[in-house]
Design a protein around this motif. Sequence first.
Motif, short mmCIF file in Angstrom:
data_model
loop_
_atom_site.label_atom_id
_atom_site.label_comp_id
_atom_site.label_asym_id
_atom_site.label_seq_id
_atom_site.Cartn_x
_atom_site.Cartn_y
_atom_site.Cartn_z
N TYR A 37 0.21 -0.91 -0.35
CA TYR A 37 -0.28 0.01 0.23
C TYR A 37 0.97 1.19 0.12
CZ TYR A 37 -4.04 -2.46 1.44
OH TYR A 37 -5.45 -3.45 1.18
N GLN A 39 1.12 5.25 1.27
CA GLN A 39 0.23 6.41 1.76
C GLN A 39 0.93 7.56 1.19
OE1 GLN A 39 0.76 6.58 5.97
NE2 GLN A 39 -1.50 6.87 6.66
N PHE A 91 3.64 1.05 2.77
CA PHE A 91 3.43 -0.33 3.47
C PHE A 91 3.01 -1.75 2.98
CE2 PHE A 91 3.14 2.23 7.25
CZ PHE A 91 2.96 3.58 6.47
N GLY A 105 3.81 -4.03 7.94
CA GLY A 105 5.04 -3.73 8.54
C GLY A 105 5.60 -1.94 8.87
N PRO A 106 6.28 -1.63 9.03
CA PRO A 106 6.77 -0.51 9.89
C PRO A 106 6.56 0.76 8.96
CG PRO A 106 8.19 -1.20 9.84
CD PRO A 106 7.29 -2.92 9.29
N GLY A 107 6.88 0.29 7.21
CA GLY A 107 6.89 1.15 6.69
C GLY A 107 8.18 2.01 5.97
N ARG A 109 9.75 4.84 3.89
CA ARG A 109 9.13 6.37 3.95
C ARG A 109 9.85 6.72 2.40
NH1 ARG A 109 6.25 10.65 5.73
NH2 ARG A 109 6.51 10.00 7.86
#
Lengths: 114, 113
Positions: A37, A39, A91, A105-107, A109
């Motif tokens: 995904y 964000q 993510f 998961g924590p993502g 950036r």
Amino acid sequence: AQKVTQAQTEISVVEKEDVTLDCVYETRDTTYYLFWYKQPPSGELVFLIRRNSFDEQNEISGRYSWNFQKSTSSFNFTITASQVVDSAVYFCGLVDNYGQNFVFGPGTRLSVLP
Amino acid sequence: SQTIHQWPATLVQPVGSPLSLECTVEGTSNPNLYWYRQAAGRGLQLLFYSVGIGQISSEVPQNLSASRPQDRQFILSSKKLLLSDSGFYLCAWTSPGRLPEAFFGQGTRLTVV
């Protein structure tokens, strides 16, 4: 218990570079689904891809591609020729066959600089 | 088509005050429902999920609770908010019996002051 690890907290690239986002997962299920995904700064989560555990074929969609390797429990995501609009938090997610216990998961950036 | 409503969009609450965030889903029956929290600059933490009315699974012990009084309604509550409860709260649903995909609400940005 299901777990997803994204070791890269932040990545910065210059526009037009290729970038790979790593995802490693843990599960005891034999049937499961993996996801990515996106964000953007606005906050909503945008669905990118779903892959079931029996389909290890790599997939390409435009500048996006995904490499699923069951042997290493990895589901990596590559953006080719990155663009500024790709800047977001990405993510990786995992859910069982019944659509329950959807974990992320924590993502990572990603910042794409002009 | 299926839609998910989450409100309010933003909320500023004092420490010690109660909290109630509501999420409703339209266009599907018996969805799996989820509450996630995203602290500033952090990942998505699964707080609660529910596979049916009155069935709540808690992933992390905390100051929050969840309830599912109706099939398509999921409520996140707290009796007394803490500063650490600040964050971005997302409701999501997946449909059992279909290829799973999580559909997310627009989120609630909660600031506890």
